[in-house]
Motif scaffolding. Sequence first.
Motif, PDB file in Angstrom:
ATOM      1  N   LYS A   1      46.913  14.140 -60.195  1.00 13.15           N
ATOM      2  CA  LYS A   1      47.248  15.491 -60.654  1.00 13.15           C
ATOM      3  C   LYS A   1      46.568  16.551 -59.796  1.00 13.15           C
ATOM      4  O   LYS A   1      47.181  17.550 -59.427  1.00 13.15           O
ATOM      5  CB  LYS A   1      46.767  15.619 -62.107  1.00 13.15           C
ATOM      6  CG  LYS A   1      47.479  16.598 -62.937  1.00 13.15           C
ATOM      7  CD  LYS A   1      47.375  16.237 -64.417  1.00 13.15           C
ATOM      8  CE  LYS A   1      46.058  15.646 -64.818  1.00 13.15           C
ATOM      9  NZ  LYS A   1      44.988  16.615 -65.037  1.00 13.15           N
ATOM     10  N   THR A   2      45.293  16.335 -59.486  1.00 19.48           N
ATOM     11  CA  THR A   2      44.554  17.336 -58.723  1.00 19.48           C
ATOM     12  C   THR A   2      45.116  17.485 -57.320  1.00 19.48           C
ATOM     13  O   THR A   2      45.269  18.601 -56.812  1.00 19.48           O
ATOM     14  CB  THR A   2      43.061  16.974 -58.678  1.00 19.48           C
ATOM     15  OG1 THR A   2      42.596  16.839 -60.011  1.00 19.48           O
ATOM     16  CG2 THR A   2      42.252  18.046 -57.986  1.00 19.48           C
ATOM     17  N   THR A   3      45.456  16.356 -56.675  1.00 21.61           N
ATOM     18  CA  THR A   3      46.046  16.421 -55.337  1.00 21.61           C
ATOM     19  C   THR A   3      47.373  17.175 -55.379  1.00 21.61           C
ATOM     20  O   THR A   3      47.632  18.039 -54.537  1.00 21.61           O
ATOM     21  CB  THR A   3      46.269  14.995 -54.792  1.00 21.61           C
ATOM     22  OG1 THR A   3      45.042  14.276 -54.868  1.00 21.61           O
ATOM     23  CG2 THR A   3      46.744  15.026 -53.363  1.00 21.61           C
ATOM     24  N   VAL A   4      48.208  16.863 -56.365  1.00 18.81           N
ATOM     25  CA  VAL A   4      49.497  17.552 -56.472  1.00 18.81           C
ATOM     26  C   VAL A   4      49.275  19.045 -56.718  1.00 18.81           C
ATOM     27  O   VAL A   4      49.944  19.890 -56.104  1.00 18.81           O
ATOM     28  CB  VAL A   4      50.363  16.924 -57.597  1.00 18.81           C
ATOM     29  CG1 VAL A   4      51.578  17.782 -57.893  1.00 18.81           C
ATOM     30  CG2 VAL A   4      50.798  15.515 -57.204  1.00 18.81           C
ATOM     31  N   SER A   5      48.306  19.380 -57.576  1.00 23.17           N
ATOM     32  CA  SER A   5      48.030  20.794 -57.851  1.00 23.17           C
ATOM     33  C   SER A   5      47.595  21.516 -56.582  1.00 23.17           C
ATOM     34  O   SER A   5      48.056  22.622 -56.291  1.00 23.17           O
ATOM     35  CB  SER A   5      46.928  20.936 -58.903  1.00 23.17           C
ATOM     36  OG  SER A   5      47.278  20.266 -60.070  1.00 23.17           O
ATOM     37  N   ALA A   6      46.704  20.878 -55.820  1.00 17.97           N
ATOM     38  CA  ALA A   6      46.226  21.496 -54.580  1.00 17.97           C
ATOM     39  C   ALA A   6      47.376  21.650 -53.587  1.00 17.97           C
ATOM     40  O   ALA A   6      47.505  22.691 -52.927  1.00 17.97           O
ATOM     41  CB  ALA A   6      45.112  20.653 -53.979  1.00 17.97           C
ATOM     42  N   ALA A   7      48.247  20.623 -53.507  1.00 16.20           N
ATOM     43  CA  ALA A   7      49.374  20.693 -52.581  1.00 16.20           C
ATOM     44  C   ALA A   7      50.345  21.807 -52.985  1.00 16.20           C
ATOM     45  O   ALA A   7      50.878  22.522 -52.132  1.00 16.20           O
ATOM     46  CB  ALA A   7      50.105  19.353 -52.531  1.00 16.20           C
ATOM     47  N   LEU A   8      50.532  21.971 -54.287  1.00 18.88           N
ATOM     48  CA  LEU A   8      51.382  23.067 -54.775  1.00 18.88           C
ATOM     49  C   LEU A   8      50.801  24.403 -54.334  1.00 18.88           C
ATOM     50  O   LEU A   8      51.533  25.318 -53.950  1.00 18.88           O
ATOM     51  CB  LEU A   8      51.418  23.062 -56.301  1.00 18.88           C
ATOM     52  CG  LEU A   8      52.550  22.368 -57.021  1.00 18.88           C
ATOM     53  CD1 LEU A   8      52.347  22.532 -58.525  1.00 18.88           C
ATOM     54  CD2 LEU A   8      53.888  22.958 -56.622  1.00 18.88           C
ATOM     55  N   GLY A   9      49.476  24.494 -54.406  1.00 11.53           N
ATOM     56  CA  GLY A   9      48.790  25.704 -53.981  1.00 11.53           C
ATOM     57  C   GLY A   9      49.067  25.985 -52.507  1.00 11.53           C
ATOM     58  O   GLY A   9      49.374  27.118 -52.120  1.00 11.53           O
ATOM     59  N   VAL A  10      48.984  24.943 -51.676  1.00 10.08           N
ATOM     60  CA  VAL A  10      49.249  25.085 -50.238  1.00 10.08           C
ATOM     61  C   VAL A  10      50.684  25.566 -50.024  1.00 10.08           C
ATOM     62  O   VAL A  10      50.954  26.479 -49.249  1.00 10.08           O
ATOM     63  CB  VAL A  10      49.016  23.738 -49.511  1.00 10.08           C
ATOM     64  CG1 VAL A  10      49.520  23.802 -48.080  1.00 10.08           C
ATOM     65  CG2 VAL A  10      47.533  23.360 -49.547  1.00 10.08           C
ATOM     66  N   ARG A  11      51.600  24.954 -50.784  1.00 13.51           N
ATOM     67  CA  ARG A  11      53.013  25.308 -50.646  1.00 13.51           C
ATOM     68  C   ARG A  11      53.231  26.771 -51.050  1.00 13.51           C
ATOM     69  O   ARG A  11      53.955  27.514 -50.380  1.00 13.51           O
ATOM     70  CB  ARG A  11      53.815  24.348 -51.521  1.00 13.51           C
ATOM     71  CG  ARG A  11      55.266  24.564 -51.571  1.00 13.51           C
ATOM     72  CD  ARG A  11      56.082  23.391 -51.030  1.00 13.51           C
ATOM     73  NE  ARG A  11      57.481  23.797 -50.957  1.00 13.51           N
ATOM     74  CZ  ARG A  11      58.015  24.414 -49.919  1.00 13.51           C
ATOM     75  NH1 ARG A  11      57.303  24.630 -48.835  1.00 13.51           N
ATOM     76  NH2 ARG A  11      59.270  24.795 -49.929  1.00 13.51           N
ATOM     77  N   ALA A  12      52.583  27.184 -52.143  1.00  8.99           N
ATOM     78  CA  ALA A  12      52.717  28.564 -52.608  1.00  8.99           C
ATOM     79  C   ALA A  12      52.219  29.532 -51.543  1.00  8.99           C
ATOM     80  O   ALA A  12      52.873  30.537 -51.241  1.00  8.99           O
ATOM     81  CB  ALA A  12      51.954  28.754 -53.913  1.00  8.99           C
ATOM     82  N   ALA A  13      51.063  29.187 -50.940  1.00 11.81           N
ATOM     83  CA  ALA A  13      50.509  30.062 -49.902  1.00 11.81           C
ATOM     84  C   ALA A  13      51.468  30.148 -48.723  1.00 11.81           C
ATOM     85  O   ALA A  13      51.690  31.223 -48.161  1.00 11.81           O
ATOM     86  CB  ALA A  13      49.149  29.530 -49.454  1.00 11.81           C
ATOM     87  N   MET A  14      52.063  28.993 -48.338  1.00 12.18           N
ATOM     88  CA  MET A  14      52.993  28.999 -47.210  1.00 12.18           C
ATOM     89  C   MET A  14      54.231  29.838 -47.513  1.00 12.18           C
ATOM     90  O   MET A  14      54.839  30.413 -46.625  1.00 12.18           O
ATOM     91  CB  MET A  14      53.388  27.569 -46.844  1.00 12.18           C
ATOM     92  CG  MET A  14      52.234  26.803 -46.193  1.00 12.18           C
ATOM     93  SD  MET A  14      52.632  25.074 -45.884  1.00 12.18           S
ATOM     94  CE  MET A  14      53.912  25.219 -44.634  1.00 12.18           C
ATOM     95  N   LEU A  15      54.595  29.891 -48.793  1.00 15.17           N
ATOM     96  CA  LEU A  15      55.766  30.683 -49.188  1.00 15.17           C
ATOM     97  C   LEU A  15      55.419  32.157 -49.363  1.00 15.17           C
ATOM     98  O   LEU A  15      56.236  32.942 -49.823  1.00 15.17           O
ATOM     99  CB  LEU A  15      56.354  30.138 -50.484  1.00 15.17           C
ATOM    100  CG  LEU A  15      57.087  28.792 -50.380  1.00 15.17           C
ATOM    101  CD1 LEU A  15      57.414  28.258 -51.762  1.00 15.17           C
ATOM    102  CD2 LEU A  15      58.345  28.926 -49.545  1.00 15.17           C
ATOM    103  N   GLY A  16      54.176  32.506 -49.044  1.00 16.16           N
ATOM    104  CA  GLY A  16      53.815  33.915 -49.059  1.00 16.16           C
ATOM    105  C   GLY A  16      53.195  34.405 -50.356  1.00 16.16           C
ATOM    106  O   GLY A  16      53.010  35.599 -50.553  1.00 16.16           O
ATOM    107  N   ARG A  17      52.885  33.470 -51.254  1.00 17.50           N
ATOM    108  CA  ARG A  17      52.301  33.903 -52.527  1.00 17.50           C
ATOM    109  C   ARG A  17      50.781  34.024 -52.394  1.00 17.50           C
ATOM    110  O   ARG A  17      50.157  33.331 -51.599  1.00 17.50           O
ATOM    111  CB  ARG A  17      52.609  32.877 -53.627  1.00 17.50           C
ATOM    112  CG  ARG A  17      54.071  32.538 -53.763  1.00 17.50           C
ATOM    113  CD  ARG A  17      54.838  33.550 -54.528  1.00 17.50           C
ATOM    114  NE  ARG A  17      54.623  33.435 -55.963  1.00 17.50           N
ATOM    115  CZ  ARG A  17      55.324  34.118 -56.870  1.00 17.50           C
ATOM    116  NH1 ARG A  17      56.264  34.968 -56.471  1.00 17.50           N
ATOM    117  NH2 ARG A  17      55.086  33.970 -58.156  1.00 17.50           N
ATOM    118  N   LYS A  18      50.230  34.900 -53.219  1.00 16.97           N
ATOM    119  CA  LYS A  18      48.780  34.980 -53.348  1.00 16.97           C
ATOM    120  C   LYS A  18      48.434  34.001 -54.471  1.00 16.97           C
ATOM    121  O   LYS A  18      48.661  34.290 -55.644  1.00 16.97           O
ATOM    122  CB  LYS A  18      48.399  36.413 -53.728  1.00 16.97           C
ATOM    123  CG  LYS A  18      46.979  36.771 -53.324  1.00 16.97           C
ATOM    124  CD  LYS A  18      46.594  38.118 -53.863  1.00 16.97           C
ATOM    125  CE  LYS A  18      47.093  39.284 -52.991  1.00 16.97           C
ATOM    126  NZ  LYS A  18      46.701  40.580 -53.610  1.00 16.97           N
TER     127      LYS A  18
END
Lengths: 365, 310
Positions: A18-35
């Motif tokens: 779960k933690t790895t997926v959460s962190a990866a989602l965070g990376v994806r969000a940042a790449m998509l321009g989200r804060k």
Amino acid sequence: MILTRNVIITCGTGGVGKTTVSAALGVRAAMLGRKALVITIDPAKRLVTSLGLDALGDQATDLTPLIKNACEKLGGTCLGSLDALMPDTKKTLEDFVYAFAPTPAAAEKVLKNPIFSILAKEFSGSNEYMALYRLKTLDEMNYYDTIILDTPPSRHTITFLNTPRVMKQFLEERMVRWLLLPTNRIFSAGLRKALGLLEKLTGAGFVTQMLDLAESLYQIQDIALDTVKKLESLLESEKVGFLMVTAPNPETVPELIHLIESLHQYRFRFEGLVLNRTLSAFKISEDEWAQAHQEVERNRPDLIYGLKILDALQTREKRLIEALRNKLANETGAFYSVLPELVRDVHSVEDLYYVADGLKNTQPI
Amino acid sequence: MTQLGNPALPILSKLLDRQMLFVSGKGGVGKTSISRAIAMGYARHGLKTLWVAFEDPLKKPGELIEAEPNLWLLNCVGTVAFEEYTGLKIGIPSLTRLFVRNRLIQTLAQGAPGIHEIVLLGKVWHELANYQKIVLDMPSTGFGLAMFHSVLNFQQLFKGGPIQRDAEKMMKTFRDPNICGNLIVSLPEEMPLRESLDLAGLLAEVLPGTGPGFLVNRVYPEIAPLVPEHQSPFPQSAFDYLCHRSQLEKINLKIWDDLKIPYLTLGAVEPPVHLDPLNPSLTLEQSSIIEQLYEKLKAAQLFGAEPGGH
């Protein structure tokens, strides 16, 4: 999902990544321009170390430069940012009490009550209350576009979903409310009898301490109830989506189905499902079988033994995913995404980049 | 998998000799199958055995069934145990009913953390009088430990009442290395191994002298590197996966070897695939996994040499 929700809550049983997926989602969000912000409770040490986050704590740490590096190496751009934060539950609890108590002295009285300190110990074992309180505070700051809450491990994740309801019930319980009125302790005969028995079972001190704590809680009841209600409406709102993370094995899937059913019951939004740590992403080739058989002739049976286990696991997994999709056939609008089991622990933000990339491939259930 | 001379073996044999065995570990490591295999071993050695799971939502609350001769399976649930316990303490059924049906008491019993835990352990503690062996499938790590902490907390809180006296007696039993033992089940993966050591440390604080012994479950066969390294963390082929998996497990277990932690490994077994994929209890009951694990534990002579003896 990253673009449509402000808060993503990842749920799942222990050991599914779960933690790895959460962190990866965070990376994806940042790449998509989200804060973006990831709140995590108990991350794997190697994950934390590999991200250079040994000092990860109650204050947000900025991961954006690391993501930009990874993007430079592997392609892609990072238009947004990512912070990570690991809340200190004890401190959050104290903040919580101070924020609500009418005076600092009243807060100290609550913090010193022996029942409260034991309740607090029990609570910090589960962490649900504080994680949600922290989420609410951060959401109200309106600073982040995307907050990902990696839910703390619970005995049953259901306890987590139930948190606001239990708190509300506790605060609203009219019997308790009435009992808490210190000047109005005219109990019904039944209640008096029950309290008498309780005192006999628990010894003299407990009932007094309980009433004492109840009195203090009464003072903060309305404001606390208000907070819980706000929290509940936040969780039910369009802003929040729940993402289930599971590993497709028979130990976790039945609980997952139960969990998704409960989400609807709580009127929370079931957004999608990540099937993590899957083993059927690659096929065992004819060559591999042949080579493994040759090894047996050289008196080395390990390879064929390993392949047989893997083969059986793949068959089991495919059947399980099939059964799961049938079971969830009514979940229109929800998506699912399949991530293979990694061959190593996440070493770096580059590894997270790959996982984030894997999360791109979603299909409707 | 022969592990003769493994220093973990005498430790584990001694643990299994005790009347009550707590089987703990992170979720999904195989506590249920292993604790069941141990209980099966006791029962087949002629000992009247109770196996306990806590709050299994897929079984009936309080359900007690005889799975095979001498082997009883209990689904121990807080609400049922609470009623039983208060009944035992109050003694008069009509008063007990009044007490447990009171709304305030119900709110307290459900909302106040810790009450469930203490009555669950209390129930099992009472069963020591009725069985020769009790094997407990504990809730995963933190929550299993929290059960013992709850007993300690209530001991502080309920000064001078019967609950405190019971809590004290319970803790005395749980801490008695002649009666109780702790077995920690792990997997050869980073988080489960780390949590196991954390758990061992915390258990040593709460229940000094009761172990623990360690079992590392589902260890893959060791396979030499056959494939080149690659940048993506995703497996590229079956061999790629197997090699990396066994390398990773080796690295993970080396940490324990360096720390000189004695542990017994149980090799991965082929999972059953022919049963209802969404019903794990059924799969577990009808598959041969418990039998296979029992055979492995028996081969390591953990139940003593001769069936029928102790």
